[in-house]
Design a protein around this motif. Sequence first.
Motif, PDB file in Angstrom:
ATOM      1  N   VAL A 198       5.727  -0.263   0.109  1.00 30.10           N
ATOM      2  CA  VAL A 198       5.256   0.003  -1.247  1.00 30.10           C
ATOM      3  C   VAL A 198       6.411  -0.177  -2.226  1.00 30.10           C
ATOM      4  N   GLN A 199       6.172  -0.961  -3.260  1.00 30.82           N
ATOM      5  CA  GLN A 199       7.182  -1.175  -4.295  1.00 30.82           C
ATOM      6  C   GLN A 199       7.202  -0.002  -5.271  1.00 30.82           C
ATOM      7  N   MET A 200       8.287   0.096  -6.018  1.00 27.77           N
ATOM      8  CA  MET A 200       8.411   1.161  -7.009  1.00 27.77           C
ATOM      9  C   MET A 200       7.301   1.063  -8.053  1.00 27.77           C
ATOM     10  N   ALA A 201       6.784   2.222  -8.456  1.00 22.74           N
ATOM     11  CA  ALA A 201       5.761   2.291  -9.488  1.00 22.74           C
ATOM     12  C   ALA A 201       6.407   2.368 -10.869  1.00 22.74           C
ATOM     13  N   PHE A 202       5.834   1.637 -11.826  1.00 23.21           N
ATOM     14  CA  PHE A 202       6.295   1.699 -13.213  1.00 23.21           C
ATOM     15  C   PHE A 202       5.176   2.088 -14.174  1.00 23.21           C
ATOM     16  N   ASP A 203       3.964   2.297 -13.657  1.00 18.99           N
ATOM     17  CA  ASP A 203       2.861   2.725 -14.512  1.00 18.99           C
ATOM     18  C   ASP A 203       1.896   3.554 -13.687  1.00 18.99           C
ATOM     19  N   GLU A 204       0.785   3.952 -14.317  1.00 22.38           N
ATOM     20  CA  GLU A 204      -0.168   4.851 -13.672  1.00 22.38           C
ATOM     21  C   GLU A 204      -0.911   4.210 -12.518  1.00 22.38           C
ATOM     22  N   ASN A 205      -0.798   2.895 -12.365  1.00 25.56           N
ATOM     23  CA  ASN A 205      -1.492   2.205 -11.278  1.00 25.56           C
ATOM     24  C   ASN A 205      -0.767   2.332  -9.944  1.00 25.56           C
ATOM     25  N   GLY A 206       0.436   2.878  -9.951  1.00 22.06           N
ATOM     26  CA  GLY A 206       1.188   3.063  -8.715  1.00 22.06           C
ATOM     27  C   GLY A 206       1.907   1.800  -8.295  1.00 22.06           C
ATOM     28  N   GLY A 207       2.645   1.904  -7.204  1.00 22.36           N
ATOM     29  CA  GLY A 207       3.401   0.758  -6.721  1.00 22.36           C
ATOM     30  C   GLY A 207       2.530  -0.203  -5.925  1.00 22.36           C
ATOM     31  N   LYS A 208       2.791  -1.480  -6.080  1.00 22.50           N
ATOM     32  CA  LYS A 208       2.056  -2.498  -5.329  1.00 22.50           C
ATOM     33  C   LYS A 208       2.570  -2.568  -3.891  1.00 22.50           C
ATOM     34  N   GLU A 209       1.680  -2.972  -2.995  1.00 20.98           N
ATOM     35  CA  GLU A 209       2.119  -3.205  -1.618  1.00 20.98           C
ATOM     36  C   GLU A 209       2.810  -4.556  -1.547  1.00 20.98           C
ATOM     37  N   ALA A 210       3.941  -4.584  -0.861  1.00 17.58           N
ATOM     38  CA  ALA A 210       4.743  -5.804  -0.757  1.00 17.58           C
ATOM     39  C   ALA A 210       4.406  -6.562   0.518  1.00 17.58           C
ATOM     40  N   ALA A 211       4.490  -7.873   0.432  1.00 15.21           N
ATOM     41  CA  ALA A 211       4.307  -8.704   1.620  1.00 15.21           C
ATOM     42  C   ALA A 211       5.520  -8.563   2.528  1.00 15.21           C
ATOM     43  N   PHE A 212       5.301  -8.638   3.830  1.00 16.67           N
ATOM     44  CA  PHE A 212       6.409  -8.593   4.786  1.00 16.67           C
ATOM     45  C   PHE A 212       6.005  -9.315   6.058  1.00 16.67           C
ATOM     46  N   ARG A 213       7.020  -9.643   6.839  1.00 18.30           N
ATOM     47  CA  ARG A 213       6.798 -10.247   8.159  1.00 18.30           C
ATOM     48  C   ARG A 213       7.477  -9.380   9.205  1.00 18.30           C
ATOM     49  N   TYR A 214       6.788  -9.178  10.312  1.00 17.56           N
ATOM     50  CA  TYR A 214       7.359  -8.407  11.417  1.00 17.56           C
ATOM     51  C   TYR A 214       7.105  -9.149  12.721  1.00 17.56           C
ATOM     52  N   ALA A 215       8.168  -9.404  13.482  1.00 19.42           N
ATOM     53  CA  ALA A 215       8.043 -10.073  14.772  1.00 19.42           C
ATOM     54  C   ALA A 215       9.295  -9.802  15.585  1.00 19.42           C
ATOM     55  N   ASP A 216       9.085  -9.502  16.854  1.00 15.82           N
ATOM     56  CA  ASP A 216      10.195  -9.321  17.802  1.00 15.82           C
ATOM     57  C   ASP A 216      11.235  -8.316  17.298  1.00 15.82           C
ATOM     58  N   GLY A 217      10.758  -7.223  16.686  1.00 12.32           N
ATOM     59  CA  GLY A 217      11.665  -6.169  16.254  1.00 12.32           C
ATOM     60  C   GLY A 217      12.392  -6.435  14.965  1.00 12.32           C
ATOM     61  N   LEU A 218      12.039  -7.513  14.255  1.00 10.03           N
ATOM     62  CA  LEU A 218      12.690  -7.831  12.982  1.00 10.03           C
ATOM     63  C   LEU A 218      11.672  -7.725  11.851  1.00 10.03           C
ATOM     64  N   LEU A 219      12.042  -6.995  10.826  1.00 13.53           N
ATOM     65  CA  LEU A 219      11.224  -6.834   9.630  1.00 13.53           C
ATOM     66  C   LEU A 219      11.878  -7.627   8.507  1.00 13.53           C
TER      67      LEU A 219
END
Length: 230
Positions: free
Chosen positions: A194-215
Motif C-alpha cells: 500500500v502506498q502512502m495516502a495523501f487524501d481521504e481515498n487512502g493509499g493505492k495498492e502498488a504493483a509488485f512481482r514476487y518469485a523465488d523469494g525475491l520481491l
Amino acid sequence: PLVNGWPYWERSFPENPNLRFLDVIKETIEWRNRHAPGKEIWITEFGYDSTTGTPDPNGPFNQWNGVSDKVQAQWLVRSYLEFSALDVARAYIYMSTDYDDPSFHGSSGIMRNNRPKKSFWAVNQFREILGDYRFKRTIRRSAGQVHVYEYIHGSEPDRKVWVAWSPTGQAHSTGTSPMTQIQLEVNARPARIVQMAFDENGGKEAAFRYADGLLEFELSESPSYIIFGE
C-alpha cells in the motif's frame, strides 16, 4: 529538524546526515540509560511548515523556507518511523491546525484552517496500519538509498508489516522524487503493498512481482507498507 536556523528557518528530511535531529534523541537515550534508567523519552514536539502563501518581503520572515504539503506528509511519517526504531515512548506533532501563515511554526499543522492537509491523511494511515504493531528490526538501512523496517503485531506475532522508503530529500531540493526499482529477499509473498495516502481515498495498492523469494516493486520517498499475514 533545522538544517539552517535564523533567518532561513530551513528544515530538512529526518534522515539527513547533516542534521542533529536524530542524534540529539540518541544522546538523550544514552544519558537516560546512565542516569535515569526506566524513565520514558517523549519528543515534545516536532514538525514541518507547509503553506500556500509567501512570506512578506519586508517582514521578519522574508528569508523563511517552508516545504510543500506532500513533503510535509512524507517527512512527518518518516520521522515517526525513525522514532519507532529508537527507545522513544511518545512523539507529538506540532501542530493540529494552522492558519496558512508563511513563518516559523506558522504553518506546521496537519490541517489548514481546520481542513485536512496531505499530512493529515498520511499520519492517519500510518496510525491505522501500524497502530497495533511495534518495531521489530531493521531489514535494510542504506543511507541515501533505502530504509526498510519490520513491524510485528502486538497480539498476533505471525502478522507483520514492512515499511520501505527512499531516505532522501530530493522532492524538496529538486522538485521531483524519482521512483527506483528495488528487490528485497522475503520468505513469503506479501498480501499487498500500500502506498502512502495523501487524501481521504487512502493509499493505492502498488504493483509488485514476487518469485523465488525475491520481491520487486518501485520505491519512492513516500513510505510503502508491505503487508504480510492478513
